[in-house]
Motif scaffolding. Sequence first.
Motif, PDB file in Angstrom:
ATOM      1  N   ALA A 150       1.068  -1.179   0.117  1.00 23.91           N
ATOM      2  CA  ALA A 150       0.011  -0.060   0.051  1.00 23.91           C
ATOM      3  C   ALA A 150       0.865   0.921  -0.544  1.00 23.91           C
ATOM      4  O   ALA A 150       0.445   1.912  -0.577  1.00 23.91           O
TER       5      ALA A 150
ATOM      6  N   PHE B   5       2.202   1.889  -3.177  1.00 28.60           N
ATOM      7  CA  PHE B   5       1.222   2.685  -4.115  1.00 28.60           C
ATOM      8  C   PHE B   5       1.005   3.861  -4.308  1.00 28.60           C
ATOM      9  O   PHE B   5       1.039   4.507  -4.811  1.00 28.60           O
TER      10      PHE B   5
ATOM     11  N   TYR C  70     -15.473   2.815  -6.118  1.00 32.49           N
ATOM     12  CA  TYR C  70     -16.144   2.864  -4.902  1.00 32.49           C
ATOM     13  C   TYR C  70     -17.567   3.382  -4.091  1.00 32.49           C
ATOM     14  O   TYR C  70     -17.997   2.537  -3.976  1.00 32.49           O
TER      15      TYR C  70
ATOM     16  N   VAL D 299      -7.203   3.305  -9.879  1.00 35.22           N
ATOM     17  CA  VAL D 299      -6.822   1.841  -9.106  1.00 35.22           C
ATOM     18  C   VAL D 299      -6.001   1.066  -7.870  1.00 35.22           C
ATOM     19  O   VAL D 299      -6.861   1.147  -7.119  1.00 35.22           O
ATOM     20  N   PHE D 300      -4.920   1.331  -8.098  1.00 37.19           N
ATOM     21  CA  PHE D 300      -4.410   0.531  -7.434  1.00 37.19           C
ATOM     22  C   PHE D 300      -3.483   2.178  -6.356  1.00 37.19           C
ATOM     23  O   PHE D 300      -3.900   1.471  -4.691  1.00 37.19           O
ATOM     24  N   THR D 301      -3.012   3.207  -6.539  1.00 36.50           N
ATOM     25  CA  THR D 301      -2.962   4.046  -5.548  1.00 36.50           C
ATOM     26  C   THR D 301      -4.231   4.690  -4.825  1.00 36.50           C
ATOM     27  O   THR D 301      -4.426   4.787  -3.616  1.00 36.50           O
TER      28      THR D 301
ATOM     29  N   VAL E 198      -8.063   3.652  -5.005  1.00 42.54           N
ATOM     30  CA  VAL E 198      -8.655   2.248  -4.131  1.00 42.54           C
ATOM     31  C   VAL E 198      -7.419   0.947  -3.740  1.00 42.54           C
ATOM     32  O   VAL E 198      -7.827   0.658  -2.392  1.00 42.54           O
ATOM     33  N   VAL E 199      -6.908   0.769  -4.451  1.00 43.60           N
ATOM     34  CA  VAL E 199      -6.111  -0.590  -3.782  1.00 43.60           C
ATOM     35  C   VAL E 199      -5.848  -0.418  -2.686  1.00 43.60           C
ATOM     36  O   VAL E 199      -6.029  -0.965  -1.481  1.00 43.60           O
ATOM     37  N   GLY E 200      -4.434   0.631  -2.159  1.00 42.84           N
ATOM     38  CA  GLY E 200      -3.657   0.956  -1.510  1.00 42.84           C
ATOM     39  C   GLY E 200      -4.502   1.160  -0.327  1.00 42.84           C
ATOM     40  O   GLY E 200      -4.861   1.009   1.127  1.00 42.84           O
TER      41      GLY E 200
ATOM     42  N   PHE F  48      -7.695   0.202   0.865  1.00 43.47           N
ATOM     43  CA  PHE F  48      -8.811  -1.228   1.442  1.00 43.47           C
ATOM     44  C   PHE F  48      -7.140  -1.936   2.234  1.00 43.47           C
ATOM     45  O   PHE F  48      -7.408  -2.681   2.711  1.00 43.47           O
ATOM     46  N   LEU F  49      -6.504  -1.885   1.044  1.00 42.41           N
ATOM     47  CA  LEU F  49      -5.532  -2.568   1.556  1.00 42.41           C
ATOM     48  C   LEU F  49      -4.962  -2.047   3.448  1.00 42.41           C
ATOM     49  O   LEU F  49      -4.550  -2.836   4.421  1.00 42.41           O
TER      50      LEU F  49
ATOM     51  N   TYR G  33      -7.940  -2.539   5.970  1.00 42.23           N
ATOM     52  CA  TYR G  33      -8.078  -3.588   5.932  1.00 42.23           C
ATOM     53  C   TYR G  33      -6.315  -4.414   7.462  1.00 42.23           C
ATOM     54  O   TYR G  33      -7.055  -5.312   8.420  1.00 42.23           O
TER      55      TYR G  33
END
Length: 311
Positions: A15, A18, A50, A229-231, A233-235, A237-238, A241
């Motif tokens: 995360a 990113f 989102y 997407v990665f920076t 959203v994914v970052g 959620f990781l 989480y």
Amino acid sequence: MKKADFKYYGLLVIAMFFWGLSWPLAQIMVGQATPFQVGLFRFLIASLLYIIILFCTNFKIIKTYTWKSVRDFTILGLLGIFGYGFLFLTAMQFTTSSQGAAIAGIQPSLIAIASFLIFGEKLYPKWKYFGILLSFLGVLTIIGIQSFIEFNKNHLIGNFIVFIAFLFWCGYTLYGKKIMQKYSSLETTTWSSFTGMLMFGGAALIENRWSQLVNVPASFWWNILILGVFTTVVGFFLYFYVINKIGAVRSGVFINLVPVFGTLLSIIILNQEITWTLWIGLVLISGGILIINYPKDFSNKEQLKEQMILD
């Protein structure tokens, strides 16, 4: 320390990677499109993802929103998405991403000061205030000393804009802290991203420089996709989480890696020269962050209680 914790630490490192990657990518893209256009497409992608996730998991909650909810999300979008995003992207037109990423380490110090001034929250023990001093000395080293050793007006302007951008982010963080007493982190992030995207879109329409996008290379859209997407959203959620798995105390320390990754990736991707003043500034800022975030006592009852709950 459990072996399973290493898995969560690995997710946190991904995360932070990113988030650090956003600095060199932003510098590349503001040379191809305007800050308003970059912000619009980045948060358009992020907002759509989102909203899909929010509707799939918490549709009933959405029906409870009021005009006050809209106001709160709009303020967050103005501060943390549009305000911070525009200043961040504008700064990349003047300074280097490596210098900007290093200055990013000032965030915890700014938040600590603002929390004290607004909410009366104090750092304890008092020696943690030394961390704030170290962080500011690091920023002064990057913004001031290097700019005057090899005077570069653009770098000086850009670094100052980066600093102002983090004042906006500080406001977003503190106001978001208040809002998240009523809404989840997913709701807050979703709607602040959406309202910020609308602001970027309105500004891009007024700017009316769409013809510039005709000549952008294909890599521009790939970079937008990575940021959205990665920076974004994914970052996100990781990070949240892992917070749910090992707690905010241990997770938050990993944010220190953002300026490190941002600086190193700027060297690798953009071949930027790293001056001795930048290294000194980065060390001072990182040292200040570690002091501010250093737990009072890793073995105290609160830490043990938190771990027992998580287990």
